[in-house]
Write a protein that holds these residues in place. Sequence first.
Motif, short mmCIF file in Angstrom:
data_model
loop_
_atom_site.label_atom_id
_atom_site.label_comp_id
_atom_site.label_asym_id
_atom_site.label_seq_id
_atom_site.Cartn_x
_atom_site.Cartn_y
_atom_site.Cartn_z
N TYR A 1 41.01 33.58 38.36
CA TYR A 1 39.57 33.51 38.56
C TYR A 1 39.15 34.47 39.67
O TYR A 1 38.19 35.23 39.53
N LEU A 2 39.87 34.46 40.79
CA LEU A 2 39.54 35.36 41.89
C LEU A 2 39.68 36.82 41.48
O LEU A 2 38.87 37.66 41.86
N GLU A 3 40.71 37.15 40.70
CA GLU A 3 40.90 38.52 40.24
C GLU A 3 39.74 38.98 39.36
O GLU A 3 39.24 40.10 39.52
N VAL A 4 39.34 38.12 38.44
CA VAL A 4 38.22 38.47 37.55
C VAL A 4 36.94 38.64 38.36
O VAL A 4 36.20 39.61 38.19
N TYR A 5 36.69 37.72 39.26
CA TYR A 5 35.50 37.79 40.11
C TYR A 5 35.51 39.06 40.96
O TYR A 5 34.53 39.80 41.00
N ALA A 6 36.62 39.34 41.61
CA ALA A 6 36.73 40.53 42.44
C ALA A 6 36.62 41.80 41.59
O ALA A 6 35.92 42.75 41.96
N GLY A 7 37.29 41.80 40.44
CA GLY A 7 37.22 42.96 39.55
C GLY A 7 35.81 43.23 39.06
O GLY A 7 35.37 44.38 38.99
N ALA A 8 35.09 42.17 38.75
CA ALA A 8 33.70 42.33 38.30
C ALA A 8 32.83 42.91 39.41
O ALA A 8 31.88 43.65 39.14
N ARG A 9 33.16 42.58 40.65
CA ARG A 9 32.42 43.12 41.79
C ARG A 9 32.96 44.47 42.24
O ARG A 9 32.35 45.15 43.05
N GLY A 10 34.15 44.85 41.72
CA GLY A 10 34.75 46.12 42.09
C GLY A 10 35.33 46.14 43.49
O GLY A 10 35.32 47.16 44.16
N VAL A 11 35.81 44.99 43.92
CA VAL A 11 36.39 44.88 45.26
C VAL A 11 37.73 44.17 45.18
O VAL A 11 38.06 43.57 44.16
N GLU A 12 38.47 44.24 46.26
CA GLU A 12 39.72 43.49 46.35
C GLU A 12 39.38 42.01 46.51
O GLU A 12 38.29 41.65 46.96
N VAL A 13 40.33 41.15 46.18
CA VAL A 13 40.13 39.70 46.27
C VAL A 13 39.72 39.31 47.70
O VAL A 13 38.81 38.51 47.89
#
Length: 131
Positions: A92-104
């Motif tokens: 979940y954190l990876e998807v969220y961070a990836g969607a924002r274009g940032v590291e977790v």
Amino acid sequence: MTIENVEKPLPPLGKTGAFTAACRAYEDAKEGGMFSDPYAKVFCGEEGRKYLEVYAGARGVEVEEATRGIVERTRWIDEEAKGFCGEEGRKYLEVYAGARGVEVEEATRGIVERTRWIDEEAKGFCGEEGR
């Protein structure tokens, strides 16, 4: 919507996100890469790939070397996240961070800062005991 569909130039933070996503997409595309990030290629778009190439050229290194810092941090954060939120929470954190274009770590920073602020504010409303 992909980054190519955005008509205005990216602000500095958006450029950082596109660059980070390009590094992650580069690693994801490698056979036997250190991690998988299927959203990175979509997020970085052509602009992110260009930022990565320009960065590598400015440093006088190959793209592989230019991505190393982001790749190593991503792998380290993935391993650390497994320890505190389990596999499902980490994804979940990876998807969220990836969607924002940032590291977790960056993706969770706002929550951490708001939690600290709320904790401090709570002391003012109800004192340490009420907290």
